[in-house]
Each structure stands twice: as C-alpha cells, then as structure tokens.
Design a protein around this motif. Sequence first.
Motif, PDB file in Angstrom:
ATOM      1  N   SER A   1       0.839  -1.194   0.000  1.00  0.00           N
ATOM      2  CA  SER A   1       0.000   0.000   0.000  1.00  0.00           C
ATOM      3  C   SER A   1       0.875   1.245   0.000  1.00  0.00           C
ATOM      4  O   SER A   1       1.952   1.257   0.603  1.00  0.00           O
ATOM      5  N   THR A   2       0.380   2.282  -0.643  1.00  0.00           N
ATOM      6  CA  THR A   2       1.071   3.573  -0.622  1.00  0.00           C
ATOM      7  C   THR A   2       0.580   4.457   0.515  1.00  0.00           C
ATOM      8  O   THR A   2       0.993   5.620   0.615  1.00  0.00           O
ATOM      9  N   ASP A   3      -0.291   3.928   1.362  1.00  0.00           N
ATOM     10  CA  ASP A   3      -0.911   4.724   2.421  1.00  0.00           C
ATOM     11  C   ASP A   3      -0.102   4.770   3.708  1.00  0.00           C
ATOM     12  O   ASP A   3      -0.503   5.445   4.657  1.00  0.00           O
ATOM     13  N   PHE A   4       1.001   4.045   3.774  1.00  0.00           N
ATOM     14  CA  PHE A   4       1.798   4.063   4.993  1.00  0.00           C
ATOM     15  C   PHE A   4       2.645   5.334   5.047  1.00  0.00           C
ATOM     16  O   PHE A   4       3.306   5.694   4.078  1.00  0.00           O
ATOM     17  N   THR A   5       2.622   5.984   6.197  1.00  0.00           N
ATOM     18  CA  THR A   5       3.421   7.199   6.380  1.00  0.00           C
ATOM     19  C   THR A   5       4.877   6.820   6.642  1.00  0.00           C
ATOM     20  O   THR A   5       5.199   5.662   6.950  1.00  0.00           O
ATOM     21  N   GLU A   6       5.762   7.794   6.547  1.00  0.00           N
ATOM     22  CA  GLU A   6       7.171   7.538   6.829  1.00  0.00           C
ATOM     23  C   GLU A   6       7.352   7.098   8.275  1.00  0.00           C
ATOM     24  O   GLU A   6       8.182   6.219   8.569  1.00  0.00           O
ATOM     25  N   GLU A   7       6.589   7.676   9.172  1.00  0.00           N
ATOM     26  CA  GLU A   7       6.661   7.271  10.577  1.00  0.00           C
ATOM     27  C   GLU A   7       6.250   5.813  10.748  1.00  0.00           C
ATOM     28  O   GLU A   7       6.881   5.056  11.513  1.00  0.00           O
ATOM     29  N   GLU A   8       5.196   5.400  10.042  1.00  0.00           N
ATOM     30  CA  GLU A   8       4.755   4.004  10.125  1.00  0.00           C
ATOM     31  C   GLU A   8       5.785   3.061   9.526  1.00  0.00           C
ATOM     32  O   GLU A   8       5.998   1.954  10.038  1.00  0.00           O
ATOM     33  N   LYS A   9       6.446   3.472   8.452  1.00  0.00           N
ATOM     34  CA  LYS A   9       7.487   2.633   7.851  1.00  0.00           C
ATOM     35  C   LYS A   9       8.660   2.445   8.800  1.00  0.00           C
ATOM     36  O   LYS A   9       9.215   1.348   8.912  1.00  0.00           O
ATOM     37  N   GLN A  10       9.037   3.510   9.489  1.00  0.00           N
ATOM     38  CA  GLN A  10      10.118   3.401  10.450  1.00  0.00           C
ATOM     39  C   GLN A  10       9.720   2.499  11.616  1.00  0.00           C
ATOM     40  O   GLN A  10      10.530   1.705  12.117  1.00  0.00           O
ATOM     41  N   TYR A  11       8.464   2.613  12.046  1.00  0.00           N
ATOM     42  CA  TYR A  11       7.975   1.737  13.111  1.00  0.00           C
ATOM     43  C   TYR A  11       7.994   0.273  12.654  1.00  0.00           C
ATOM     44  O   TYR A  11       8.403  -0.626  13.402  1.00  0.00           O
ATOM     45  N   TYR A  12       7.573   0.040  11.411  1.00  0.00           N
ATOM     46  CA  TYR A  12       7.495  -1.323  10.863  1.00  0.00           C
ATOM     47  C   TYR A  12       8.858  -1.994  10.833  1.00  0.00           C
ATOM     48  O   TYR A  12       9.002  -3.145  11.250  1.00  0.00           O
ATOM     49  N   THR A  13       9.886  -1.299  10.341  1.00  0.00           N
ATOM     50  CA  THR A  13      11.212  -1.901  10.231  1.00  0.00           C
ATOM     51  C   THR A  13      11.976  -1.883  11.551  1.00  0.00           C
ATOM     52  O   THR A  13      13.018  -2.528  11.663  1.00  0.00           O
ATOM     53  N   GLY A  14      11.455  -1.165  12.548  1.00  0.00           N
ATOM     54  CA  GLY A  14      12.120  -1.092  13.846  1.00  0.00           C
ATOM     55  C   GLY A  14      11.365  -1.822  14.927  1.00  0.00           C
ATOM     56  O   GLY A  14      11.516  -3.034  15.105  1.00  0.00           O
ATOM     57  N   SER A  15      10.518  -1.109  15.644  1.00  0.00           N
ATOM     58  CA  SER A  15       9.841  -1.672  16.817  1.00  0.00           C
ATOM     59  C   SER A  15       8.953  -2.863  16.475  1.00  0.00           C
ATOM     60  O   SER A  15       8.875  -3.842  17.229  1.00  0.00           O
ATOM     61  N   PHE A  16       8.261  -2.806  15.334  1.00  0.00           N
ATOM     62  CA  PHE A  16       7.340  -3.884  14.974  1.00  0.00           C
ATOM     63  C   PHE A  16       8.072  -5.205  14.778  1.00  0.00           C
ATOM     64  O   PHE A  16       7.527  -6.274  15.033  1.00  0.00           O
ATOM     65  N   MET A  17       9.325  -5.132  14.284  1.00  0.00           N
ATOM     66  CA  MET A  17      10.105  -6.340  14.037  1.00  0.00           C
ATOM     67  C   MET A  17      10.908  -6.794  15.249  1.00  0.00           C
ATOM     68  O   MET A  17      11.635  -7.780  15.179  1.00  0.00           O
TER      69      MET A  17
END
Length: 265
Positions: free
Chosen positions: A227-243
């Motif tokens: 999706s193109t709806d993810f914000t830059e903040e969400e992308k950073q969260y995804y590759t960091g805290s979420f993982m």
Amino acid sequence: MPKVTVLMPTYNVAPWVDEAIQSVLKQTYRDFELLVIDDCSTDDTVAVVRSIKDPRIQIVQNEKNVGLAENLNRGLSHITTEYVARMDGDDIAEPFWLEREVAVLDSHPEIGICSAGFERFGTVKSLVRFPERHEDCLANMLFECSVIVPTFRMSLYRNLGLRYSTEAFPAEDYRFWAECLRVTRVYNIQETLFHYRMHPTQICTARREEQQRKVAQVRRYMLDWLSTDFTEEEKQYYTGSFMAPQISSRQDYNERKTFCRKMIE
C-alpha cells in the motif's frame, strides 16, 4: 542443450565445494549442467572444482572480485537453458532436489519460481519451512525472504530484465525475489530438499549488521507494494519496533495490534 543450469557462485569455499558439487552430480534428474562462477577465490576453490572430472561442469573465473550480486548476474549472462537452479558452494542438495522442483515448473506454467524447505546444519541447526502457496508467500515476504534454494524460469532474467542488485548486498536474494514476485508466482514444496551450511565465515554471519540494514530496506519495498498509504513514521515503526523480538509493555501490544489491522486492511 540441457534443460536446467545449476548456478553455483563460489568464493573461498575450498573445504566444502567438493561435497556441494557431488550432491549436484548425484541428482536423480539428469538433464542439467553445472556452472561454477568463481569470484577470484584466494584459496584452493578453483583447484578443487577442476579436479572433479565431469563433462557437465563448467567453470568461469572472474578477472577481478566483483561481489556476490554481480557474480550472480555474470553467471546468469552465461546461461541459455530454460530453467536455473540456484545453489551455493558450501551447501548440500538432496538427490531429488531438481526432480521435485522441475516437475512443479513443468506442470504449472503460471509458476515462475519453485522453492522448498531446508535444514540448517553446522553452527546452527534447524528445520525451515516457508508458506506453500503464492498468496501466503507474499504475506510472509513482508517479514523475511520466503524463497530459498529455488529453481526458476530463465525468462524472468532474459525477458523481464530482472537483476541482482549490488546495492542490496548482502540481502541481494531477498531483494531479487521480492522483485520477481511482482511479475510471477512462487510455490514452496513442503519437504527438505536442501541442507544449508552455517559457519562463521559465511556472509550472513560475518556481515550480519549490514545484512539487517539491507533486509529492512527490502521490507520497506514490500510494504510500499502492499500500500502507498503508509506514512514515513509508520514505515520506520514497521522496520524497527514492529520487528523487535518481544513485547515489553501494554503499549507495545496496542501499537502492534493497530499496525496489524492496517496491514490486513
């Protein structure tokens, strides 16, 4: 002209390359050639390969060291067969590896990549299985590379122009298969067809921190595809805290639940 080329890039794998090659020569599927492309090994890798007398073996030596990703591209540029099977020079294939994977590609023209389960041995021991079906593999690719020891159609490289990215090294496989899955389907055989050697000198061990940075970049690539709806903040969260491997608070749990809902949507 054989139907399959087993592509084996090598660099300083003299202690293990004979066993790797012998496992290829013992395949129950016989219509193949073995292309060893050596990236200027400084040990006896080339001498060991040349000592194995079999007409199915070809060896190409680079004039200078180019790195694994470019070495793979150079190997692919030499191949004219219909299928390519990818194998490293320190691993061991089960005798029916090619037979199983070629059978899937022959009977399912919509599938471009056939992979399978494998066993880690050496410094780390474990059995690994990835999702069987394409749609589940796509979901799994958001977290890890779900294509290992594959046989794939050469047309992915020849007709679609897909290449291994030197910038993605040492996560070049993950990036390559992420790009391939945009244009073709994958199937994972649910049995062990390969034995993946773990040792201190291999790339995924020696350059682990760098590999994790490049893995995070591929995960972002997959998230952008989702999706193109993810914000830059969400992308950073995804590759960091979420993982991160653990949840340490109620807030961690709630943040992950919220992000999972968005991914599912």
